[in-house]
Write a protein that holds these residues in place. Structure first.
Motif, PDB file in Angstrom:
ATOM      1  N   ILE A  20       0.837  -1.191   0.000  1.00 20.25           N
ATOM      2  CA  ILE A  20       0.000   0.000   0.000  1.00 20.25           C
ATOM      3  C   ILE A  20       0.875   1.244   0.000  1.00 20.25           C
ATOM      4  O   ILE A  20       1.764   1.391   0.849  1.00 20.25           O
ATOM      5  CB  ILE A  20      -0.924   0.024   1.242  1.00 20.25           C
ATOM      6  N   MET A  21       0.611   2.153  -0.943  1.00 16.97           N
ATOM      7  CA  MET A  21       1.373   3.393  -0.941  1.00 16.97           C
ATOM      8  C   MET A  21       1.088   4.190   0.338  1.00 16.97           C
ATOM      9  O   MET A  21      -0.055   4.307   0.763  1.00 16.97           O
ATOM     10  CB  MET A  21       1.052   4.205  -2.196  1.00 16.97           C
ATOM     11  N   ARG A  22       2.169   4.691   0.941  1.00 13.51           N
ATOM     12  CA  ARG A  22       2.169   5.366   2.240  1.00 13.51           C
ATOM     13  C   ARG A  22       1.764   4.419   3.368  1.00 13.51           C
ATOM     14  O   ARG A  22       1.226   4.851   4.380  1.00 13.51           O
ATOM     15  CB  ARG A  22       1.240   6.590   2.236  1.00 13.51           C
ATOM     16  N   ALA A  66       7.668  -3.954   1.376  1.00  9.98           N
ATOM     17  CA  ALA A  66       7.827  -2.766   2.220  1.00  9.98           C
ATOM     18  C   ALA A  66       8.190  -1.594   1.329  1.00  9.98           C
ATOM     19  O   ALA A  66       8.830  -1.767   0.290  1.00  9.98           O
ATOM     20  CB  ALA A  66       8.923  -3.003   3.268  1.00  9.98           C
ATOM     21  N   ILE A  67       7.795  -0.399   1.727  1.00 11.69           N
ATOM     22  CA  ILE A  67       8.175   0.818   1.015  1.00 11.69           C
ATOM     23  C   ILE A  67       8.974   1.693   1.968  1.00 11.69           C
ATOM     24  O   ILE A  67       8.557   1.926   3.102  1.00 11.69           O
ATOM     25  CB  ILE A  67       6.945   1.572   0.449  1.00 11.69           C
ATOM     26  N   LEU A  68      10.117   2.125   1.541  1.00 10.85           N
ATOM     27  CA  LEU A  68      11.010   2.930   2.365  1.00 10.85           C
ATOM     28  C   LEU A  68      10.302   4.182   2.883  1.00 10.85           C
ATOM     29  O   LEU A  68       9.641   4.882   2.120  1.00 10.85           O
ATOM     30  CB  LEU A  68      12.234   3.326   1.542  1.00 10.85           C
ATOM     31  N   PHE A  69      10.438   4.482   4.158  1.00 12.71           N
ATOM     32  CA  PHE A  69       9.905   5.719   4.709  1.00 12.71           C
ATOM     33  C   PHE A  69      10.902   6.833   4.438  1.00 12.71           C
ATOM     34  O   PHE A  69      11.994   6.855   4.993  1.00 12.71           O
ATOM     35  CB  PHE A  69       9.649   5.595   6.213  1.00 12.71           C
ATOM     36  N   GLN A  70      10.509   7.726   3.549  1.00 10.31           N
ATOM     37  CA  GLN A  70      11.285   8.922   3.235  1.00 10.31           C
ATOM     38  C   GLN A  70      10.341   9.914   2.592  1.00 10.31           C
ATOM     39  O   GLN A  70       9.124   9.701   2.544  1.00 10.31           O
ATOM     40  CB  GLN A  70      12.455   8.613   2.290  1.00 10.31           C
ATOM     41  N   ASP A  71      10.881  11.006   2.090  1.00  7.95           N
ATOM     42  CA  ASP A  71      10.100  11.978   1.344  1.00  7.95           C
ATOM     43  C   ASP A  71      10.771  12.189  -0.006  1.00  7.95           C
ATOM     44  O   ASP A  71      12.010  12.075  -0.106  1.00  7.95           O
ATOM     45  CB  ASP A  71      10.018  13.301   2.101  1.00  7.95           C
ATOM     46  N   ILE A  72       9.997  12.505  -1.038  1.00  8.20           N
ATOM     47  CA  ILE A  72      10.626  12.695  -2.344  1.00  8.20           C
ATOM     48  C   ILE A  72      11.556  13.910  -2.356  1.00  8.20           C
ATOM     49  O   ILE A  72      12.418  14.020  -3.220  1.00  8.20           O
ATOM     50  CB  ILE A  72       9.599  12.805  -3.484  1.00  8.20           C
ATOM     51  N   MET A  73      11.421  14.801  -1.357  1.00  4.96           N
ATOM     52  CA  MET A  73      12.276  15.985  -1.288  1.00  4.96           C
ATOM     53  C   MET A  73      13.629  15.696  -0.635  1.00  4.96           C
ATOM     54  O   MET A  73      14.513  16.562  -0.629  1.00  4.96           O
ATOM     55  CB  MET A  73      11.570  17.100  -0.517  1.00  4.96           C
ATOM     56  N   THR A  74      13.821  14.512  -0.104  1.00  7.73           N
ATOM     57  CA  THR A  74      15.024  14.182   0.659  1.00  7.73           C
ATOM     58  C   THR A  74      16.336  14.504  -0.064  1.00  7.73           C
ATOM     59  O   THR A  74      17.270  15.028   0.559  1.00  7.73           O
ATOM     60  CB  THR A  74      14.991  12.699   1.063  1.00  7.73           C
ATOM     61  N   ASP A 278      -9.618   2.943  -4.970  1.00  4.34           N
ATOM     62  CA  ASP A 278      -9.766   4.305  -4.458  1.00  4.34           C
ATOM     63  C   ASP A 278      -9.466   4.303  -2.963  1.00  4.34           C
ATOM     64  O   ASP A 278     -10.091   3.553  -2.203  1.00  4.34           O
ATOM     65  CB  ASP A 278     -11.203   4.770  -4.714  1.00  4.34           C
ATOM     66  N   PRO A 279      -8.508   5.104  -2.493  1.00  4.22           N
ATOM     67  CA  PRO A 279      -8.188   5.121  -1.056  1.00  4.22           C
ATOM     68  C   PRO A 279      -9.394   5.406  -0.173  1.00  4.22           C
ATOM     69  O   PRO A 279      -9.436   4.956   0.981  1.00  4.22           O
ATOM     70  CB  PRO A 279      -7.142   6.236  -0.943  1.00  4.22           C
ATOM     71  N   ALA A 280     -10.389   6.125  -0.688  1.00  4.55           N
ATOM     72  CA  ALA A 280     -11.578   6.442   0.100  1.00  4.55           C
ATOM     73  C   ALA A 280     -12.394   5.208   0.436  1.00  4.55           C
ATOM     74  O   ALA A 280     -13.164   5.213   1.412  1.00  4.55           O
ATOM     75  CB  ALA A 280     -12.447   7.462  -0.640  1.00  4.55           C
ATOM     76  N   VAL A 281     -12.249   4.128  -0.328  1.00  7.38           N
ATOM     77  CA  VAL A 281     -12.991   2.905  -0.058  1.00  7.38           C
ATOM     78  C   VAL A 281     -12.611   2.322   1.299  1.00  7.38           C
ATOM     79  O   VAL A 281     -13.419   1.653   1.958  1.00  7.38           O
ATOM     80  CB  VAL A 281     -12.774   1.876  -1.188  1.00  7.38           C
ATOM     81  N   LEU A 282     -11.385   2.599   1.749  1.00 11.80           N
ATOM     82  CA  LEU A 282     -10.964   2.107   3.061  1.00 11.80           C
ATOM     83  C   LEU A 282     -11.702   2.798   4.207  1.00 11.80           C
ATOM     84  O   LEU A 282     -11.581   2.385   5.355  1.00 11.80           O
ATOM     85  CB  LEU A 282      -9.454   2.285   3.239  1.00 11.80           C
ATOM     86  N   LEU A 283     -12.457   3.831   3.906  1.00 11.70           N
ATOM     87  CA  LEU A 283     -13.278   4.497   4.912  1.00 11.70           C
ATOM     88  C   LEU A 283     -14.702   3.945   4.929  1.00 11.70           C
ATOM     89  O   LEU A 283     -15.500   4.315   5.791  1.00 11.70           O
ATOM     90  CB  LEU A 283     -13.327   6.008   4.642  1.00 11.70           C
ATOM     91  N   PHE A 307      -1.629  -5.623  -6.421  1.00  8.93           N
ATOM     92  CA  PHE A 307      -2.728  -4.857  -5.823  1.00  8.93           C
ATOM     93  C   PHE A 307      -2.161  -3.720  -4.976  1.00  8.93           C
ATOM     94  O   PHE A 307      -1.229  -3.902  -4.193  1.00  8.93           O
ATOM     95  CB  PHE A 307      -3.605  -5.747  -4.949  1.00  8.93           C
ATOM     96  N   ASN A 308      -2.783  -2.554  -5.118  1.00 10.67           N
ATOM     97  CA  ASN A 308      -2.399  -1.387  -4.343  1.00 10.67           C
ATOM     98  C   ASN A 308      -3.572  -0.422  -4.375  1.00 10.67           C
ATOM     99  O   ASN A 308      -4.601  -0.684  -5.015  1.00 10.67           O
ATOM    100  CB  ASN A 308      -1.143  -0.733  -4.955  1.00 10.67           C
ATOM    101  N   LEU A 309      -3.432   0.674  -3.689  1.00  9.80           N
ATOM    102  CA  LEU A 309      -4.398   1.751  -3.807  1.00  9.80           C
ATOM    103  C   LEU A 309      -4.063   2.580  -5.040  1.00  9.80           C
ATOM    104  O   LEU A 309      -2.972   2.501  -5.594  1.00  9.80           O
ATOM    105  CB  LEU A 309      -4.361   2.642  -2.565  1.00  9.80           C
ATOM    106  N   GLY A 310      -5.020   3.409  -5.448  1.00  6.11           N
ATOM    107  CA  GLY A 310      -4.786   4.293  -6.570  1.00  6.11           C
ATOM    108  C   GLY A 310      -3.956   5.498  -6.209  1.00  6.11           C
ATOM    109  O   GLY A 310      -3.550   6.272  -7.070  1.00  6.11           O
TER     110      GLY A 310
END
Length: 346
Positions: A20-22, A66-74, A278-283, A307-310
């Motif tokens: 899952i992204m983020r 796993a997705i690395l925890f960082q920011d694209i601005m790093t 759609d990430p909103a579906v998780l709500l 599989f992932n979110l959009g």
């Protein structure tokens, strides 16, 4: 080989792997507990903290990557760019002149973010699943540099591409060299795949993308080819750009939630599709979540699918909903279902 890596390399797997992204972030109480003690930049720049945040969702959920925890601005501060977060990235001084672009330096790989390489080594020592490294695509990094902060439609950047195209290309050229060096550092440290985030590519028409994005994304992916790892790409709101994106030398294209995967697959021949709930579906209630997730899984039949979110998971998401989503995806046997094309001709 892991299920995620098999699918990313083009195998039509019996089950769709899921990440899952983020997934490492603010919807988790354990992340918020750390965030109450440390600033966002401290967490990014402290290897132990970045590794801990990356690993947190793996302890809760049966994810396939796993997705690395960082920011694209790093990687930008070593260029001479001053960035703060409030909460999104804000530059002390936007980069809009040829003189400013010339002043930007392109540091060597070891200078860019040594804390990222160390975090990757720590994660690899503990992670039971492959680790995805990532970076921002040059066009998206340039969007922030020129605009100076978040914006609804990034009008300053869009006009910059028109009135200062030579300066824009000089900036994108430097950002491409920076991105190649930064992503190579991640791969050398042990990342097993890389995703290039082109978050704002969808703001532009195909002509602008062809001139200011495609050549630079291609350079990055070609520079990483020798590592032999899957290369993933996401451009949000970019259906109108797939005629250009299909040519990128990457294995995986992540699709946002605005269009069915079955519609996209013919537009991206030879690519593994990733997404696109759609990430909103998780709500939504559990029954809605199951129905929507199974719809995405059916739309993903007919070729390799991760599989992932959009887009990224929303901060208000209940982690229990993500646990339910993971269970639905893991129990879906792709071999037992009919492809969307077959259904349409039934």
């Amino acid at each position: 080989m892991s299920l995620f890596l098999e699918a990313a390399r083009g195998q039509d797997t019996a089950r769709a792997p899921i990440w899952i992204m983020r997934q490492a972030g603010r919807y988790l109480s354990e992340y918020r507990a750390l965030r109450a003690r440390y600033s966002f930049w401290e967490m990014c720049r402290t290897p132990e903290l970045a590794a801990e945040v990356t690993l947190q969702p793996l302890r809760r959920f049966d994810l396939d990557a796993a997705i690395l925890f960082q920011d694209i601005m790093t990687p930008l501060p070593p260029m001479g760019v001053e960035i703060d977060f409030s909460p999104g990235p804000v530059l002390k001084e936007p980069v809009r002149s040829a003189q400013q672009v010339r002043a930007l330096r392109v540091p060597e790989g070891g200078e860019i973010a040594p804390f990222v390489a160390e975090a990757i080594r720590l994660i690899r020592a503990e992670s039971p699943v492959p680790l995805i490294g990532f970076g921002g695509a040059p066009l998206t990094l340039a969007t922030y540099l020129v605009q100076g902060s978040g914006s609804k439609d990034y009008d300053e950047f869009r006009q910059f591409l028109r009135y200062a195209p030579e300066t824009a290309h000089a900036l994108l050229d430097k950002l491409t060299d920076l991105s190649v060096r930064y992503l190579k550092v991640q791969l050398q440290a042990g990342a097993q795949a890389v995703q290039l985030f082109d978050s704002w590519a969808g703001l532009h028409d195909a002509r602008v993308y062809r001139e200011f994005a495609k050549p630079y994304n291609t350079r990055i992916f070609e520079a990483l080819a020798a590592f032999g790892v899957p290369r993933l790409y996401i451009a949000v709101g970019a259906l109108h750009l797939y005629g250009e994106i299909k040519d990128l030398p990457c294995e995986v294209v992540s699709v946002d939630w605005r269009v069915p995967l079955s519609h996209v697959r013919p537009l991206l021949p030879g690519k593994t599709l990733q997404g696109n709930l759609d990430p909103a579906v998780l709500l939504a209630p559990e029954g809605v979540l199951r129905a929507e997730a199974e719809r995405v899984l059916r739309e993903g039949l007919g070729g390799p699918h991760i599989f992932n979110l959009g887009h990224g998971i929303m901060r208000q998401t209940d982690p229990e909903r993500l646990a339910q989503l993971v269970a639905v995806v893991r129990e879906f046997d792709r071999r037992a279902h009919t492809t969307p094309e077959e259904l349409s001709h039934a």
